[in-house]
Design a protein around this motif. Structure first.
Motif, PDB file in Angstrom:
ATOM      1  N   ILE A 120       0.809  -1.225   0.000  1.00  0.00           N
ATOM      2  CA  ILE A 120       0.000   0.000   0.000  1.00  0.00           C
ATOM      3  C   ILE A 120       0.844   1.278   0.000  1.00  0.00           C
ATOM      4  N   GLY A 121       2.185   1.125  -0.102  1.00  0.00           N
ATOM      5  CA  GLY A 121       3.047   2.298  -0.196  1.00  0.00           C
ATOM      6  C   GLY A 121       3.185   3.080   1.091  1.00  0.00           C
ATOM      7  N   LEU A 122       2.927   2.449   2.217  1.00  0.00           N
ATOM      8  CA  LEU A 122       2.972   3.124   3.510  1.00  0.00           C
ATOM      9  C   LEU A 122       4.200   2.665   4.288  1.00  0.00           C
ATOM     10  N   ASP A 123       5.040   3.619   4.679  1.00  0.00           N
ATOM     11  CA  ASP A 123       6.245   3.304   5.442  1.00  0.00           C
ATOM     12  C   ASP A 123       5.918   3.360   6.927  1.00  0.00           C
ATOM     13  N   ILE A 124       5.866   2.220   7.579  1.00  0.00           N
ATOM     14  CA  ILE A 124       5.527   2.171   9.002  1.00  0.00           C
ATOM     15  C   ILE A 124       6.748   1.891   9.877  1.00  0.00           C
ATOM     16  N   SER A 125       7.935   2.079   9.303  1.00  0.00           N
ATOM     17  CA  SER A 125       9.156   1.721  10.024  1.00  0.00           C
ATOM     18  C   SER A 125       9.399   2.609  11.235  1.00  0.00           C
ATOM     19  N   ALA A 126       8.942   3.857  11.199  1.00  0.00           N
ATOM     20  CA  ALA A 126       9.242   4.758  12.306  1.00  0.00           C
ATOM     21  C   ALA A 126       8.049   5.590  12.750  1.00  0.00           C
ATOM     22  N   ARG A 127       7.041   5.700  11.898  1.00  0.00           N
ATOM     23  CA  ARG A 127       5.984   6.676  12.159  1.00  0.00           C
ATOM     24  C   ARG A 127       4.861   6.159  13.051  1.00  0.00           C
ATOM     25  N   TYR A 128       4.692   4.870  13.130  1.00  0.00           N
ATOM     26  CA  TYR A 128       3.495   4.336  13.745  1.00  0.00           C
ATOM     27  C   TYR A 128       3.810   3.414  14.909  1.00  0.00           C
ATOM     28  N   LEU A 129       2.811   3.207  15.725  1.00  0.00           N
ATOM     29  CA  LEU A 129       2.953   2.300  16.840  1.00  0.00           C
ATOM     30  C   LEU A 129       2.614   0.888  16.381  1.00  0.00           C
ATOM     31  N   ILE A 130       3.598  -0.009  16.418  1.00  0.00           N
ATOM     32  CA  ILE A 130       3.412  -1.406  16.032  1.00  0.00           C
ATOM     33  C   ILE A 130       3.530  -2.255  17.293  1.00  0.00           C
ATOM     34  N   ASN A 131       2.497  -3.036  17.594  1.00  0.00           N
ATOM     35  CA  ASN A 131       2.610  -3.946  18.732  1.00  0.00           C
ATOM     36  C   ASN A 131       1.992  -5.290  18.378  1.00  0.00           C
ATOM     37  N   PRO A 132       2.524  -6.368  18.932  1.00  0.00           N
ATOM     38  CA  PRO A 132       2.038  -7.707  18.559  1.00  0.00           C
ATOM     39  C   PRO A 132       0.659  -7.986  19.126  1.00  0.00           C
ATOM     40  N   LEU A 133      -0.163  -8.648  18.311  1.00  0.00           N
ATOM     41  CA  LEU A 133      -1.441  -9.175  18.782  1.00  0.00           C
ATOM     42  C   LEU A 133      -1.289 -10.644  19.167  1.00  0.00           C
ATOM     43  N   GLY A 134      -0.702 -11.442  18.273  1.00  0.00           N
ATOM     44  CA  GLY A 134      -0.532 -12.852  18.593  1.00  0.00           C
ATOM     45  C   GLY A 134      -0.057 -13.650  17.400  1.00  0.00           C
ATOM     46  N   ILE A 135      -0.019 -14.964  17.568  1.00  0.00           N
ATOM     47  CA  ILE A 135       0.414 -15.894  16.524  1.00  0.00           C
ATOM     48  C   ILE A 135      -0.675 -16.948  16.343  1.00  0.00           C
ATOM     49  N   LEU A 136      -1.013 -17.202  15.079  1.00  0.00           N
ATOM     50  CA  LEU A 136      -2.051 -18.178  14.754  1.00  0.00           C
ATOM     51  C   LEU A 136      -1.502 -19.222  13.792  1.00  0.00           C
ATOM     52  N   ARG A 137      -1.931 -20.447  13.962  1.00  0.00           N
ATOM     53  CA  ARG A 137      -1.564 -21.525  13.040  1.00  0.00           C
ATOM     54  C   ARG A 137      -2.839 -22.127  12.457  1.00  0.00           C
ATOM     55  N   HIS A 138      -2.844 -22.285  11.146  1.00  0.00           N
ATOM     56  CA  HIS A 138      -4.041 -22.800  10.480  1.00  0.00           C
ATOM     57  C   HIS A 138      -3.637 -23.751   9.365  1.00  0.00           C
ATOM     58  N   HIS A 139      -4.414 -24.844   9.220  1.00  0.00           N
ATOM     59  CA  HIS A 139      -4.139 -25.859   8.209  1.00  0.00           C
ATOM     60  C   HIS A 139      -5.210 -25.790   7.136  1.00  0.00           C
ATOM     61  N   TYR A 140      -4.788 -25.452   5.901  1.00  0.00           N
ATOM     62  CA  TYR A 140      -5.685 -25.471   4.752  1.00  0.00           C
ATOM     63  C   TYR A 140      -5.474 -26.802   4.023  1.00  0.00           C
ATOM     64  N   ALA A 141      -6.409 -27.723   4.193  1.00  0.00           N
ATOM     65  CA  ALA A 141      -6.252 -29.060   3.604  1.00  0.00           C
ATOM     66  C   ALA A 141      -6.636 -29.053   2.129  1.00  0.00           C
ATOM     67  N   ASN A 142      -5.835 -29.760   1.328  1.00  0.00           N
ATOM     68  CA  ASN A 142      -6.152 -29.997  -0.076  1.00  0.00           C
ATOM     69  C   ASN A 142      -6.399 -31.491  -0.228  1.00  0.00           C
ATOM     70  N   ILE A 143      -7.679 -31.871  -0.236  1.00  0.00           N
ATOM     71  CA  ILE A 143      -8.033 -33.295  -0.234  1.00  0.00           C
ATOM     72  C   ILE A 143      -7.586 -33.986  -1.516  1.00  0.00           C
ATOM     73  N   GLU A 144      -7.734 -33.301  -2.645  1.00  0.00           N
ATOM     74  CA  GLU A 144      -7.381 -33.904  -3.933  1.00  0.00           C
ATOM     75  C   GLU A 144      -5.875 -34.086  -4.083  1.00  0.00           C
ATOM     76  N   THR A 145      -5.109 -33.084  -3.632  1.00  0.00           N
ATOM     77  CA  THR A 145      -3.647 -33.158  -3.723  1.00  0.00           C
ATOM     78  C   THR A 145      -3.059 -32.817  -2.356  1.00  0.00           C
ATOM     79  N   PRO A 146      -2.942 -33.797  -1.453  1.00  0.00           N
ATOM     80  CA  PRO A 146      -2.487 -33.527  -0.081  1.00  0.00           C
ATOM     81  C   PRO A 146      -1.164 -32.785   0.004  1.00  0.00           C
ATOM     82  N   ARG A 147      -0.252 -33.043  -0.939  1.00  0.00           N
ATOM     83  CA  ARG A 147       1.055 -32.366  -0.873  1.00  0.00           C
ATOM     84  C   ARG A 147       0.933 -30.863  -1.098  1.00  0.00           C
ATOM     85  N   LYS A 148      -0.227 -30.440  -1.639  1.00  0.00           N
ATOM     86  CA  LYS A 148      -0.457 -29.006  -1.832  1.00  0.00           C
ATOM     87  C   LYS A 148      -1.205 -28.373  -0.663  1.00  0.00           C
TER      88      LYS A 148
END
Length: 370
Positions: A57-85
């Motif tokens: 989006i062309g926005l430089d947030i390296s110094a101008r904004y307050l960045i704080n962590p919300l959390g970490i999420l893990r999710h599995h998107y299964a591909n039944i037809e091609t499991p390796r995908k």
């Protein structure tokens, strides 16, 4: 199996949040999404976040904004037809709070740098699922539903400094019981549409139920976090009020009953469909909370939406407790995979300080009332 680590920017100004729209040919296409992208091998999650926001989006947030962590999420998107995908995605989610100046500069931007549609939406509409997001993002909405400021009640036998006689004409000396005093106090003092953790450690179950019912009868506008025992009790009677947005698990309970091999039993004692908050005073418990959060997501249970870390500062209610200080708070917050709520000697004015030290929300007792 394809493993992907992604940095996600929850960009907002006040209650306005920025969403992009995924192109039809993309994975999870034709859905809205938060700005973000893949973390490269030579990057930290935060470095990837800054790069992706600039590229998308062309926005430089390296110094101008307050960045704080919300959390970490893990999710599995299964591909039944091609499991390796099939894809296993790990989302490193950050909140990015814009200044007024930079929000005004980009609020009319309708396209990103890669031609994707951009749209600002209200928090109310976002958490009401009016914008379809990828499956892995649904927990982020649960995190955002929990307000930044949370009030906590005292027990009914606490020394409430009642100052309502002049305002109501009622002489508090003739109020018949501590319970009536407690209700009178909180019905009047809680801010409008407040989020309140109903913490009544010294009250029995029937008393907690009666206090909750009486409080909501006069203050139906508030949101409530209640202890797991009370939540289960009300649910079993089919009387769990819609104002209850989360059940709470104390550190004492999690430390006494939790073992990694016993996650099923821990979760079976909690309501499956009601989000969860947990208390912690150290890193060890937060790591247990992380594992419990992962377990609930993996088994499609309502997520852990916050961990109360305390005491940050010295408190009048627990003067014997050694405060963590900001450095100690940040050490604990830095290992959390769910949003961190600072508690202990806090006021609403401490919110920005909390975010500066890796937290996301703030809670308190005395200083959060009107």
């Amino acid at each position: 199996m394809i493993n992907i680590d992604v940095a996600v920017a929850v960009i907002h100004y006040g209650d306005q949040y920025l969403l992009g729209f995924r192109k039809p040919e993309q994975h999870q296409g034709n859905r809205y999404e938060f700005v973000g992208g893949k973390i490269e091998d030579n990057e930290t999650a935060k470095q990837a976040l800054i790069r992706e926001v600039l590229e998308e989006i062309g926005l430089d947030i390296s110094a101008r904004y307050l960045i704080n962590p919300l959390g970490i999420l893990r999710h599995h998107y299964a591909n039944i037809e091609t499991p390796r995908k099939s894809k296993r995605v790990c989302l490193h989610v950050f909140r990015v709070e814009l200044t007024e100046q930079h929000y005004l500069e980009c609020r009319d931007q309708q396209q990103g740098c890669e031609g994707q549609q951009l749209q600002w939406v209200s928090l109310e509409d976002l958490v009401a699922n009016k914008y379809r997001l990828p499956e892995a993002n649904k927990t982020i909405l649960q995190w955002l539903k929990l307000p930044d400021l949370i009030s906590i009640t005292q027990d009914i036998d606490s020394n409430l400094e009642l100052s309502i006689e002049a305002e109501t004409g009622v002489n508090t000396n003739i109020v018949a019981s501590n319970q009536q005093k407690w209700l009178q106090w909180y019905q009047q003092k809680l801010p409008p549409q407040d989020c309140i953790y109903l913490r009544l450690k010294n009250s029995d179950l029937p008393q907690r139920e009666q206090l909750l019912t009486s409080l909501l009868a006069n203050r139906p506008d508030i949101m409530l976090i209640i202890d797991c025992q009370l939540a289960n009790h009300l649910y079993s009677k089919n009387t769990l009020p819609p104002q209850v947005i989360a059940q709470h698990l104390t550190q004492k309970v999690i430390d006494e009953t939790y073992q990694e091999a016993n996650l099923t039993e821990v979760s079976n004692n909690l309501l499956a469909g009601l989000p969860l908050t947990v208390s912690s005073h150290n890193q060890e418990t937060v790591l247990k909370v992380n594992q419990l959060a992962q377990y609930r997501l993996k088994h499609d249970l309502s997520p852990v939406i916050g961990v109360f870390v305390s005491p940050v500062q010295q408190t009048a209610t627990h003067p014997e407790a050694v405060p963590l200080g900001w450095e100690g708070f940040e050490r604990i917050a830095s290992v959390s995979e769910v949003p961190v709520i600072a508690l202990g000697g806090m006021s609403s004015e401490d919110l920005q300080q909390v975010k500066h030290h890796q937290g996301d929300k703030v809670a308190g007792i005395r200083k959060f009332l009107t």
